[in-house]
Design an enzyme around this catalytic site. Structure first.
Site, PDB file in Angstrom:
ATOM      1  N   HIS A  64       0.787  -1.237   0.000  1.00  0.00           N
ATOM      2  CA  HIS A  64       0.000   0.000   0.000  1.00  0.00           C
ATOM      3  C   HIS A  64       0.815   1.281   0.000  1.00  0.00           C
ATOM      4  O   HIS A  64       0.270   2.349  -0.257  1.00  0.00           O
ATOM      5  CB  HIS A  64      -1.023  -0.006   1.147  1.00  0.00           C
ATOM      6  CG  HIS A  64      -0.447   0.173   2.515  1.00  0.00           C
ATOM      7  ND1 HIS A  64      -1.172   0.739   3.538  1.00  0.00           N
ATOM      8  CD2 HIS A  64       0.764  -0.152   3.050  1.00  0.00           C
ATOM      9  CE1 HIS A  64      -0.434   0.763   4.634  1.00  0.00           C
ATOM     10  NE2 HIS A  64       0.734   0.217   4.364  1.00  0.00           N
ATOM     11  N   HIS A  65       2.133   1.210   0.244  1.00  0.00           N
ATOM     12  CA  HIS A  65       2.976   2.412   0.143  1.00  0.00           C
ATOM     13  C   HIS A  65       3.499   2.632  -1.280  1.00  0.00           C
ATOM     14  O   HIS A  65       3.972   3.734  -1.597  1.00  0.00           O
ATOM     15  CB  HIS A  65       4.172   2.326   1.086  1.00  0.00           C
ATOM     16  CG  HIS A  65       3.820   2.407   2.532  1.00  0.00           C
ATOM     17  ND1 HIS A  65       3.039   3.429   3.053  1.00  0.00           N
ATOM     18  CD2 HIS A  65       4.120   1.591   3.576  1.00  0.00           C
ATOM     19  CE1 HIS A  65       2.887   3.232   4.359  1.00  0.00           C
ATOM     20  NE2 HIS A  65       3.526   2.130   4.689  1.00  0.00           N
ATOM     21  N   ALA A  66       3.457   1.615  -2.127  1.00  0.00           N
ATOM     22  CA  ALA A  66       4.038   1.728  -3.469  1.00  0.00           C
ATOM     23  C   ALA A  66       3.240   2.706  -4.316  1.00  0.00           C
ATOM     24  O   ALA A  66       2.040   2.539  -4.524  1.00  0.00           O
ATOM     25  CB  ALA A  66       4.090   0.360  -4.136  1.00  0.00           C
TER      26      ALA A  66
END
Length: 335
Positions: free
Chosen positions: A131-133
């Site tokens: 989810h940070h990408a």
């Protein structure tokens, strides 16, 4: 009789996703390859997987990755290793690229099986997290954005009109939010430690005032915690008062949880106090949306025992159990 009642809960798991590890075998990293094994093992030991349908894992295709990420992000294996030191909170080895493709492809298969009524609901025991990408860069232990790619793939291939993503990882999912910030058909709701932007990833779009951009205004809902130590009471209150009413009004076709278990009791990074019962209640409430089409996809969570017992509680609820009772003397924080 609702025909979906006869469907089984599904899951996906593959040891290929364990091969993404630190180049130094003696280094213990929080995003530990054992995370998915611990979850798989506790579900197997308790007999839950015998009640489930296992969905076949697979590698994501290049064109699936490019639904979200640009061609610069989709590098070959050698390029990724060479670029390791240029990224924020990323480690890479010769298997990282392959493991990340399996995480994405397996989630696409699982989500598709729920949408097409092959299974009732599901859990994706996958890593590395996603989810940070961002669309153009990996960061924060994340290579490809698993949930975002699976969402786009299924909206394209199965005619899904509206998707709800609930991100209960303790960190703001900056990548997922950014990818869908202008999309009116994807509602992204995140509960996360924020602390005036000082908590990772220190992105001001994780504030309560940010609600999206352009056509997507109103489709980002942030619930930013002001401090560590949040409990079941805080999370359940947020679900009952904010998340469930907004989700029901949005009326999605499917719900995907970016399920980091780093708000769990004893997590060394999240430093919060959510119990397995708390995660069970959150899962139970989300089952009431989208005709029960719910997929829980692993994100973070760094205490090996905590993520295992938390995932067990969620899977019990997916299979039809009521969640365990919550501690009755807890109240939401005044902050």
């Amino acid at each position: 009789l609702n025909k979906r009642r006869l469907l089984k809960t599904g899951f996906v798991y593959d040891t290929a996703m364990s091969y993404h590890a630190t180049p130094d075998p003696m280094e213990i990293h929080p995003e530990d390859p054992r995370r998915i094994f611990k979850i798989f093992n506790i579900l197997e030991r308790n007999g839950l997987l015998n009640e489930c349908k296992r969905i076949k894992s697979r590698r994501a295709l290049k064109e699936e990755i490019l639904l979200v990420h640009n061609i610069i992000h989709y590098r070959n294996r050698a390029d990724y290793i060479a670029m390791e030191n240029n990224y924020d909170s990323i480690y890479l080895n010769s298997n990282s690229f392959e493991s990340a493709l399996y995480a994405v492809g397996s989630l696409i298969e699982l989500l598709g099986a729920v949408i097409t009524n092959q299974i009732r609901n599901a859990m994706a025991i996958i890593r590395p997290p996603g989810h940070h990408a961002e669309s153009d860069v990996p960061m924060g232990f994340c290579l490809f954005n698993n949930v975002a790619i699976a969402t786009r793939a299924c909206m394209k291939n199965f005619g899904v009109k509206k998707t709800l993503i609930v991100d209960w990882d303790i960190h703001f999912g900056n990548g997922t939010q950014s990818i869908f910030s202008e999309d009116p058909n994807v509602l992204y709701i995140s509960l996360h430690r924020f602390e005036d932007g000082s908590f990772y990833p220190s992105d001001m779009k994780g504030s309560a005032s940010y609600t999206g951009y352009g056509k997507g205004i109103g489709k980002t809902v942030n619930i930013p915690w002001p401090c560590a130590g949040m409990t079941d009471a805080d999370y359940v209150y947020a679900f009952r008062e904010i998340i469930v009413p907004i989700a029901m009004e949005f009326n999605p076709d499917v719900v995907i949880v970016s399920a980091g278990f780093d708000a769990a009791l004893n997590d060394p990074i999240g430093k919060c106090n959510v119990t397995p019962a708390g995660y069970g209640h959150m899962t139970h409430m989300l089952k009431s949306i989208a005709n029960g089409k719910l997929v829980i996809a692993l994100e973070g969570g760094y205490d090996l025992n905590a993520i295992a017992v938390s995932a067990l509680a969620c899977m019990n609820v997916l299979l039809g159990d009521a969640p365990d009772p919550l501690q009755s003397d807890l109240y939401p924080k005044k902050e």
